[in-house]
Design a protein around this motif. Structure first.
Motif, PDB file in Angstrom:
ATOM      1  N   ALA A  92      45.505  46.359  25.373  1.00 58.26           N
ATOM      2  CA  ALA A  92      46.999  46.164  26.176  1.00 58.26           C
ATOM      3  C   ALA A  92      46.542  46.482  27.592  1.00 58.26           C
ATOM      4  CB  ALA A  92      47.903  47.332  25.547  1.00 58.26           C
ATOM      5  N   ASP A  93      45.331  47.320  27.858  1.00 62.45           N
ATOM      6  CA  ASP A  93      45.057  47.464  29.495  1.00 62.45           C
ATOM      7  C   ASP A  93      44.177  46.361  30.120  1.00 62.45           C
ATOM      8  OD1 ASP A  93      46.415  49.624  29.144  1.00 62.45           O
ATOM      9  OD2 ASP A  93      45.050  51.234  28.780  1.00 62.45           O
ATOM     10  N   SER A  94      43.754  45.315  29.107  1.00 65.96           N
ATOM     11  CA  SER A  94      42.924  44.387  29.689  1.00 65.96           C
ATOM     12  C   SER A  94      43.745  42.785  29.959  1.00 65.96           C
ATOM     13  CB  SER A  94      41.628  44.116  28.914  1.00 65.96           C
ATOM     14  OG  SER A  94      40.744  43.194  29.260  1.00 65.96           O
ATOM     15  N   VAL A  95      44.393  42.892  30.579  1.00 67.96           N
ATOM     16  CA  VAL A  95      45.498  41.763  30.913  1.00 67.96           C
ATOM     17  C   VAL A  95      44.934  40.692  31.828  1.00 67.96           C
ATOM     18  CG1 VAL A  95      47.614  40.766  31.069  1.00 67.96           C
ATOM     19  CG2 VAL A  95      47.273  43.045  30.008  1.00 67.96           C
ATOM     20  N   GLY A  96      44.780  39.409  31.463  1.00 71.80           N
ATOM     21  CA  GLY A  96      44.265  38.480  32.400  1.00 71.80           C
ATOM     22  C   GLY A  96      45.460  37.812  33.214  1.00 71.80           C
ATOM     23  N   GLU A  97      45.119  37.210  34.347  1.00 75.00           N
ATOM     24  CA  GLU A  97      46.054  36.438  35.157  1.00 75.00           C
ATOM     25  C   GLU A  97      47.221  35.869  34.403  1.00 75.00           C
ATOM     26  OE1 GLU A  97      44.335  34.264  38.504  1.00 75.00           O
ATOM     27  OE2 GLU A  97      43.297  36.074  39.012  1.00 75.00           O
ATOM     28  N   ASN A  98      46.802  35.219  33.216  1.00 76.61           N
ATOM     29  CA  ASN A  98      47.652  34.374  32.351  1.00 76.61           C
ATOM     30  C   ASN A  98      48.496  35.345  31.449  1.00 76.61           C
ATOM     31  OD1 ASN A  98      45.613  35.009  30.700  1.00 76.61           O
ATOM     32  ND2 ASN A  98      45.253  33.092  30.018  1.00 76.61           N
ATOM     33  N   GLY A  99      48.467  36.572  31.466  1.00 76.05           N
ATOM     34  CA  GLY A  99      49.215  37.461  30.661  1.00 76.05           C
ATOM     35  C   GLY A  99      48.424  37.554  29.519  1.00 76.05           C
ATOM     36  N   GLU A 100      47.320  37.216  29.247  1.00 76.53           N
ATOM     37  CA  GLU A 100      46.611  37.147  27.829  1.00 76.53           C
ATOM     38  C   GLU A 100      45.627  38.591  27.792  1.00 76.53           C
ATOM     39  OE1 GLU A 100      46.800  35.366  24.871  1.00 76.53           O
ATOM     40  OE2 GLU A 100      48.426  34.286  25.976  1.00 76.53           O
ATOM     41  N   TRP A 101      45.738  39.132  26.665  1.00 77.37           N
ATOM     42  CA  TRP A 101      44.770  40.478  26.581  1.00 77.37           C
ATOM     43  C   TRP A 101      43.454  39.968  26.046  1.00 77.37           C
ATOM     44  CZ3 TRP A 101      48.574  44.403  23.424  1.00 77.37           C
ATOM     45  CH2 TRP A 101      49.624  44.549  24.176  1.00 77.37           C
TER      46      TRP A 101
END
Length: 126
Positions: free
Chosen positions: A87-96
């Motif tokens: 949950a704390d590793s979210v890319g620019e596209n919103g994917e974890w």
């Protein structure tokens, strides 16, 4: 989605879409993906495992990541494979960031860019 309210997070789009059309899945690679009702925080669902790993000093950094991972699938009581979303590793596209972890190996969780990549790789190698 009710699961997002229960967990207090908005799920990544690829996983959210998957749940809306499937509500889990059996036999994707080595794991079964949980139904919505069974998804939860790894720290809650397997507190004993988390406690055991917390006694290992060299695992402290990985444990911080695992405490914020949702457990979304396992190998259904087999050899101990977990599928996780961080949950704390979210890319620019919103994917974890997604992980496959075999705790019994004593190794690091294997990262994937996102849920969809992890599923594609599991199906390809299965």
């Amino acid at each position: 989605m009710a699961v997002e309210e229960r967990l207090g997070v908005r799920l990544p789009l690829s996983y959210r879409n998957f749940l809306q059309v499937s509500d889990g899945w059996e036999d994707i690679g080595p794991v079964d993906l949980f139904q919505v009702r069974d998804i939860g925080w790894l720290a809650d669902l397997d507190a004993d495992l988390m406690a055991a790993w917390s006694d290992i000093d060299s695992f402290a950094g990985r444990l911080a990541i695992l405490k914020r991972c949702l457990l979304i699938g396992d190998d259904n009581g087999g050899s101990g494979c977990y599928w996780l979303l961080h949950a704390d590793s979210v890319g620019e596209n919103g994917e974890w960031t997604a992980y496959v972890w075999w705790p019994g190996d004593g190794g690091d969780p294997e990262p994937y860019h996102d849920f969809a990549t992890m599923v594609r790789e599991a199906v390809r190698s299965y």
